[in-house]
Write a protein that holds these residues in place. Structure first.
Motif, PDB file in Angstrom:
ATOM      1  N   UNK A 123       0.825  -1.219   0.000  1.00 44.97           N
ATOM      2  CA  UNK A 123       0.000   0.000   0.000  1.00 44.97           C
ATOM      3  C   UNK A 123       0.856   1.265   0.000  1.00 44.97           C
ATOM      4  N   UNK A 124       2.116   1.130   0.453  1.00 45.20           N
ATOM      5  CA  UNK A 124       2.991   2.309   0.539  1.00 45.20           C
ATOM      6  C   UNK A 124       3.594   2.702  -0.810  1.00 45.20           C
ATOM      7  N   UNK A 125       3.284   1.957  -1.881  1.00 45.32           N
ATOM      8  CA  UNK A 125       3.743   2.410  -3.204  1.00 45.32           C
ATOM      9  C   UNK A 125       3.115   3.752  -3.573  1.00 45.32           C
ATOM     10  N   UNK A 126       1.944   4.039  -3.015  1.00 42.95           N
ATOM     11  CA  UNK A 126       1.325   5.352  -3.230  1.00 42.95           C
ATOM     12  C   UNK A 126       1.028   5.964  -1.864  1.00 42.95           C
ATOM     13  N   UNK A 127       0.817   7.280  -1.858  1.00 47.41           N
ATOM     14  CA  UNK A 127       0.558   8.001  -0.608  1.00 47.41           C
ATOM     15  C   UNK A 127      -0.752   8.776  -0.763  1.00 47.41           C
ATOM     16  N   UNK A 128      -1.688   8.610   0.175  1.00 46.65           N
ATOM     17  CA  UNK A 128      -2.950   9.354   0.060  1.00 46.65           C
ATOM     18  C   UNK A 128      -2.696  10.858   0.013  1.00 46.65           C
ATOM     19  N   UNK A 129      -3.493  11.573  -0.779  1.00 47.99           N
ATOM     20  CA  UNK A 129      -3.284  13.015  -0.937  1.00 47.99           C
ATOM     21  C   UNK A 129      -3.457  13.747   0.398  1.00 47.99           C
ATOM     22  N   UNK A 130      -4.381  13.303   1.209  1.00 51.28           N
ATOM     23  CA  UNK A 130      -4.557  13.945   2.517  1.00 51.28           C
ATOM     24  C   UNK A 130      -3.300  13.823   3.363  1.00 51.28           C
ATOM     25  N   UNK A 131      -2.686  12.647   3.294  1.00 50.00           N
ATOM     26  CA  UNK A 131      -1.448  12.433   4.057  1.00 50.00           C
ATOM     27  C   UNK A 131      -0.344  13.359   3.553  1.00 50.00           C
ATOM     28  N   UNK A 132      -0.279  13.525   2.233  1.00 45.92           N
ATOM     29  CA  UNK A 132       0.726  14.435   1.673  1.00 45.92           C
ATOM     30  C   UNK A 132       0.498  15.843   2.191  1.00 45.92           C
ATOM     31  N   UNK A 133      -0.728  16.305   2.116  1.00 41.52           N
ATOM     32  CA  UNK A 133      -1.028  17.689   2.513  1.00 41.52           C
ATOM     33  C   UNK A 133      -0.791  17.897   4.013  1.00 41.52           C
ATOM     34  N   UNK A 134      -1.111  16.861   4.813  1.00 39.33           N
ATOM     35  CA  UNK A 134      -0.877  16.990   6.256  1.00 39.33           C
ATOM     36  C   UNK A 134       0.607  17.051   6.580  1.00 39.33           C
ATOM     37  N   UNK A 135       1.400  16.233   5.858  1.00 41.67           N
ATOM     38  CA  UNK A 135       2.813  16.112   6.213  1.00 41.67           C
ATOM     39  C   UNK A 135       3.653  17.251   5.653  1.00 41.67           C
ATOM     40  N   UNK A 136       3.189  17.867   4.576  1.00 42.44           N
ATOM     41  CA  UNK A 136       4.008  18.870   3.908  1.00 42.44           C
ATOM     42  C   UNK A 136       3.204  20.162   3.802  1.00 42.44           C
ATOM     43  N   UNK A 137       3.548  21.167   4.557  1.00 50.60           N
ATOM     44  CA  UNK A 137       2.702  22.354   4.666  1.00 50.60           C
ATOM     45  C   UNK A 137       2.848  23.347   3.514  1.00 50.60           C
ATOM     46  N   UNK A 138       3.530  22.979   2.425  1.00 52.36           N
ATOM     47  CA  UNK A 138       3.764  23.949   1.365  1.00 52.36           C
ATOM     48  C   UNK A 138       2.480  24.240   0.597  1.00 52.36           C
ATOM     49  N   UNK A 139       2.491  25.349  -0.084  1.00 57.70           N
ATOM     50  CA  UNK A 139       1.388  25.710  -0.976  1.00 57.70           C
ATOM     51  C   UNK A 139       1.185  24.608  -2.003  1.00 57.70           C
TER      52      UNK A 139
END
Lengths: 333, 333
Positions: A123-139
């Protein structure tokens, strides 16, 4: 070398235009002119320094940047442990398949793993978009997670073939392997409606594995040395990219066995050592910077990559592939 | 080598599946099973045979297939004259730029041209679709020239991301550099509404040139050794592709001068001779075949390249880039 050869098909690094008519900016000139504030330093702790056996007395150092969290974190944690244990010392490059990959690891496939090496789920071959947005605060991360905004931009790209907010000169990126491609905090990203992953571009580093459900540990690695084999996306973990010394891996003799494996041990290139950059003595730590992908400089660079208007070019392309929009990276002295 | 290594990320050439569950076909197995009638021979008169200086006593032969008429005919006519005059004998590989090109020609840039070398206009970088359809009577050429049919297929691709008549399993090809990409008589083609050109894929051969309006003669050549630099499309003539011996050009040491030019003559790789295949003695003429791109075998191969379903893959891509849809070519004994 005449001017014909010097100008041939490349970035024009010297000022060749007549002084009266300023040359339109090239990708290289935009990068060279980017202000200090548009560059971001890469922590030495995110770099693997791999020394191949010297050739003709000359060192061959390869520097690999690990992907940032939350991408592929299980594998990069394993890789940090393998480097700390000096596990790769004495391993070798075992496979070079033309227009595909150069691969390295333990030729015996019997070397014991250090403690703490954990299997990672598929499952870790992809990363949920919510997880990306939570972990990385960039625009950029917020933009990636905003499905409505992405859908609007995708429609613009697909139908009108132009126009994203960061493409003021008008250009498109159409991708056969993902619904959406983007830059995120200095990395190329591919995505569908729910998750993101890193694409198999030239120089990206992936994890060799056995058949499913095996996902590899991160001990056996490869880098892409040809046209991006994007069919591997979402099927193998991408854990990094080569940011220096790529030529030492891409110019090796191709193997003549199946899949480009070397037929004899003597053909392999020995790996002397692999260290995490932050574990090297202070004076030897690698220092690199990347051009911030949310900067005005990067926007101008991307537009120029998509639409070359300098003297060599008659016709701007009007678009650029995500794997041709290489993020500029420079070594600091 | 364990099964882990043998299966790693490549075409499965040995039967590894349990006998009870037949492995889904791979691109390689489809090509291997293609009937004799789906292969087309390549005339020896369309091949350039380039012998680099042997290395370690081993010959290094590169075979280049010239593009078919009506594409780039002015340049390929020049190249046939240059080969007939043995003009390239004693020239050299002068430039290797990582992830870009390997380039060869006359290092002195002073060697006189043989008679009959003619300049070619810039308009010949692209070929009108009507000219393509008139010159090449294949179904594929008619299809390429049918703007309505192409527009319908493009819309399908862009909007629904699937479905072309020759993609029964459903897949898409989206391209950032052209309105349409296609296969035509064994070659990759890019097109807009009025004209077609050949894309700068890995292994394609192009003509070095000076600034506009110069278009090069065909004497100075390069081949792509990395991610397809498609921004060169329509700006430089594509005149052929390397169909054998690519590894001798892609694995050369990268040059350390600007644009990858070698700094010293000693770094260059000498070119011993270049001959048109039909000018070689009967027993030495190169004999190659390509898989007909309008055959059922090719349709199945393309669908499998776009949607890998064999054991290594968890998730088929659903698409393929034109530069990853390599046309199968085989040497005949």
């Amino acid at each position: 070398m005449t001017i014909a050869a010097a100008l041939l098909m490349g970035l024009i690094q010297a000022a060749a235009a007549a002084p009266q008519t300023p040359e339109p900016p090239t990708p290289a000139s935009i990068v060279a002119g980017a202000p200090r504030s548009d560059w971001r330093s890469i922590p030495a702790g995110d770099l693997l320094v791999m020394d191949l056996a010297p050739e003709g007395g000359k060192p061959r150092r390869v520097v690999i940047q690990l992907v940032p969290a939350p991408f592929a974190s299980g594998w990069t944690a394993n890789m940090r442990r393998l480097a700390a244990a000096h596990w790769w010392d004495g391993t070798a490059v075992v496979r070079v398949q033309d227009n595909y990959v150069t691969q390295w690891g333990d030729p015996t496939e019997k070397k014991p793993m250090p403690p703490g090496i954990e299997p990672v789920p598929e499952s870790a071959y992809v990363t949920p978009l919510d997880t990306v947005a939570d972990a990385r605060p960039s625009i950029e991360a917020r933009d990636l997670a905003d499905v409505d905004a992405r859908a609007r931009r995708l429609l613009d790209t697909a139908i009108r073939g132009t126009v994203t907010p960061r493409a003021p000169q008008g250009w498109h990126e159409r991708d056969s392997y993902a619904e959406w491609v983007e830059l995120l905090d200095g990395w190329p990203i591919a995505a569908d409606k729910s998750s993101a992953w890193m694409p198999h571009c030239y120089g990206m580093v992936g994890v060799g594995r056995n058949l499913s459900p095996d996902t590899g540990t991160g001990a056996e690695l490869y880098t892409v040395i040809g046209q991006a084999p994007r069919h591997l996306d979402r099927n193998i973990a991408i854990v990094g990219r080569v940011i220096s010394g790529m030529e030492y891996l891409s110019s090796l003799k191709r193997g003549t066995g199946d899949l480009g494996f070397y037929k004899t041990p003597g053909e392999r290139t020995p790996i002397v050592s692999v260290r995490l950059g932050s574990d090297l003595p202070a004076g030897q730590r690698p220092a690199f910077e990347y051009l911030a992908t949310d900067s005005d400089s990067f926007a101008a660079y991307a537009a120029a990559r998509a639409n070359r208007r300098d003297a060599f070019f008659n016709r701007p392309a009007g678009g650029v592939d995500i794997c041709n929009l290489t993020v500029p990276i420079r070594a600091m002295k």
